[in-house]
Design an enzyme around this catalytic site. Structure first.
Site, mmCIF file in Angstrom:
data_model
loop_
_atom_site.group_PDB
_atom_site.id
_atom_site.type_symbol
_atom_site.label_atom_id
_atom_site.label_comp_id
_atom_site.label_asym_id
_atom_site.label_seq_id
_atom_site.Cartn_x
_atom_site.Cartn_y
_atom_site.Cartn_z
ATOM 1 N N LEU A 20 58.305 51.745 17.564
ATOM 2 C CA LEU A 20 59.623 51.828 16.922
ATOM 3 C C LEU A 20 59.653 51.077 15.605
ATOM 4 O O LEU A 20 60.328 51.476 14.663
ATOM 5 C CB LEU A 20 60.704 51.271 17.860
ATOM 6 C CG LEU A 20 60.977 52.062 19.137
ATOM 7 C CD1 LEU A 20 61.985 51.321 20.014
ATOM 8 C CD2 LEU A 20 61.488 53.459 18.809
ATOM 9 N N GLY A 21 58.932 49.957 15.540
ATOM 10 C CA GLY A 21 58.921 49.188 14.302
ATOM 11 C C GLY A 21 58.240 47.852 14.494
ATOM 12 O O GLY A 21 57.988 47.410 15.618
ATOM 13 N N ASP B 50 72.376 35.652 13.274
ATOM 14 C CA ASP B 50 71.652 36.650 12.480
ATOM 15 C C ASP B 50 72.390 37.984 12.504
ATOM 16 O O ASP B 50 71.797 39.040 12.734
ATOM 17 C CB ASP B 50 70.226 36.818 13.016
ATOM 18 C CG ASP B 50 69.298 37.469 11.989
ATOM 19 O OD1 ASP B 50 69.639 37.454 10.790
ATOM 20 O OD2 ASP B 50 68.245 37.987 12.380
ATOM 21 N N GLY C 280 58.678 40.303 11.639
ATOM 22 C CA GLY C 280 57.919 39.095 11.367
ATOM 23 C C GLY C 280 57.306 38.468 12.604
ATOM 24 O O GLY C 280 56.251 37.846 12.534
ATOM 25 N N PHE C 281 57.977 38.632 13.768
ATOM 26 C CA PHE C 281 57.488 37.967 14.973
ATOM 27 C C PHE C 281 57.001 38.941 16.043
ATOM 28 O O PHE C 281 56.667 38.529 17.140
ATOM 29 C CB PHE C 281 58.596 37.108 15.593
ATOM 30 C CG PHE C 281 58.928 35.898 14.756
ATOM 31 C CD1 PHE C 281 57.958 35.282 14.000
ATOM 32 C CD2 PHE C 281 60.216 35.400 14.719
ATOM 33 C CE1 PHE C 281 58.249 34.174 13.223
ATOM 34 C CE2 PHE C 281 60.527 34.292 13.947
ATOM 35 C CZ PHE C 281 59.540 33.679 13.189
ATOM 36 N N GLY C 282 56.934 40.237 15.741
ATOM 37 C CA GLY C 282 56.463 41.130 16.784
ATOM 38 C C GLY C 282 56.638 42.593 16.462
ATOM 39 O O GLY C 282 56.983 42.982 15.360
#
Length: 468
Positions: A53-54, A188, A57-59
């Site tokens: 899916l995408g 966020d 930065g962290f996974g």
């Protein structure tokens, strides 16, 4: 059936297994391995990653299927996969954020229908042939929301109508009310973290940066520096304390982008540290007031909570009330929250407008001198003068030129026109005054004339705003 390898850096992650198209085989097969790198594809014997899916930065996030459910329920498989060479402390922070998201989803997702539910959180150890050691991978599996993020909608259709924005705002405030009342702060809020389901329901996503205000050790509200530029308020960007109103600021920033169809850097004036979004939209007075209160730089001056913002959105203009003849003596009077009366017209930026007027008049005088000297006093020179003056006004309106640019452009234009007059003493130029002093005098007169008009307009504007 197609399965996607989750090993970072696998050069051929797509694997096709025709035998898994059979439901009976899919339910009973023990394991499948990547034909390129040997990575196990059926995670903990249950979850099957179907496609990517995408990546962030962290996974990475994969669309998956749960083969332990009758309909092979779709799900989202998130893998902890930090990019770059992180130091040990940075890696620990990143892993803590990943675990925090799982914790938040477990606590909040199961209790609120508009926050994705957590299905699983696990660690996977896989032997690495080249290092002779086990590689560790961390996964969380969450509810799949079949829809699009507001960022995807925004990129596709541009700005939203006011009714659409109000709907998004109210739905997100209801979710944030629940999040805040459960001792958490999202931290966020942004377009990509709000999703609309195909059925129209709004969901709040990505709780990796969530702050447990009542659980964290030390300074319970201190920020860890995790934020999204353009959405985060000053206190969060400075690494200071965060509050429920921190989320309200980010949500309001999201809404003004939707209302205007503009990016945050086009709406926020860093010079004055204020949002200038109303120049690109014509919202109702109530919505504009609420969003402006949520966008105040000082958190103590913002609306303090999601409930307060919802109440402000539901406020109605005060109406005449006929007092009952015999009010119950024990009833306490209900006092409506004070609402500061705001003029229907936006405030007039006097200093900025007078500066722009002086520049426009000064430039207009210089342009007039140059055109008359070249073309004479004809309708052609007059037409060119109006066009060039219009371009100058539009450039200031769009902030293509502003502040020190105005001074520099005026000085350059004066130098060019004055120098041209010294070299070419055409009859028209002589009549206007070809020396630098005469050119400067005529330009200043033009500037003062326009400033006078601007001051008169300001007085009329103030009079009208007071009446309204």
């Amino acid at each position: 059936m197609q399965l996607h390898c989750t090993r970072p850096g696998c050069s051929r992650p797509t694997n096709v297994f025709p035998d898994l198209d059979d439901a009976a085989t899919l339910k009973t097969v023990q394991q499948k391995f990547c034909t390129n790198c040997g990575m196990p594809l059926i995670l903990v014997g249950r979850y099957l990653p179907v496609r990517l899916l995408g990546r962030g930065g962290f996974g990475a996030a994969f669309l998956g299927r749960d083969r332990y459910t009758p309909g092979f329920r779709p799900c989202v498989i998130k893998q902890f996969q930090p990019s770059g060479n992180l130091s040990a402390p940075q890696l620990k922070i990143a892993q803590d954020l990943f675990e925090r998201e799982a914790e938040a989803l477990e606590q909040l997702g199961r209790e609120h229908p508009q926050i994705p539910d957590l299905f699983a959180f696990f660690e996977l150890s896989v032997a690495n042939a080249s290092t002779q050691q086990d590689d560790k991978f961390f996964y969380l599996v969450q509810e799949f929301i079949d829809g699009q993020t507001l960022e995807e909608e925004f990129l596709r259709q541009g700005k939203f109508s006011e009714s659409e924005v109000v709907k998004v705002l109210k739905e997100c405030l209801k979710i944030l009310k629940f999040v805040h009342e459960n001792g958490s702060i999202h931290r966020d809020i942004k377009l990509s973290n709000i999703m609309r389901h195909r059925n129209g329901r709004i969901y709040l996503l990505d709780f990796g940066a969530v702050k447990y205000a009542t659980k964290a050790a030390g300074n319970a509200n201190s920020s860890t520096g995790i934020y999204s530029i353009g959405y985060a308020p000053p206190e969060q960007m400075a690494g200071g304390q965060v509050y429920p109103s921190t989320d309200l600021y980010a949500l309001a920033a999201t809404c003004v982008m939707l209302l205007t169809g503009k990016q945050h850097n086009e709406l926020f004036d860093a010079y004055s540290n204020t949002w200038k979004w109303q120049a690109f939209a014509t919202p109702s007075r109530l919505l504009a007031q609420v969003l402006d209160q949520m966008l105040l730089a000082n958190p103590s001056q913002r609306l303090p909570s999601a409930q307060a913002a919802l109440a402000a959105l539901s406020a109605k203009p005060a109406a005449a009330v006929v007092a009952p003849s015999a009010p119950p003596p024990a009833a306490a009077p209900v006092v409506a929250p004070p609402v500061r009366r705001k003029s229907a017209l936006p405030p007039f930026p006097l200093v900025e407008s007078l500066g722009g007027a002086l520049f426009t008049g000064f430039e207009g005088g210089l342009i007039a001198i140059a055109l008359v000297s070249l073309l004479g006093t004809t309708w052609i020179s007059g037409g060119f003068w109006l066009i060039l003056l219009g371009i100058l006004v539009l450039a200031q309106r769009l902030r293509v030129i502003e502040k020190i640019d105005l001074v520099i452009l005026a000085a350059v234009t004066f130098g060019i026109v004055g120098f041209f007059g010294q070299l070419h003493r055409a009859s028209a130029f002589v009549a206007l005054g070809s020396s630098f002093i005469n050119v400067l005098f005529l330009a200043i007169v033009g500037g003062l004339a326009v400033v006078t008009i601007a001051i008169l307009f300001n007085l009329i504007y103030k009079l009208i705003s007071r009446i309204l």
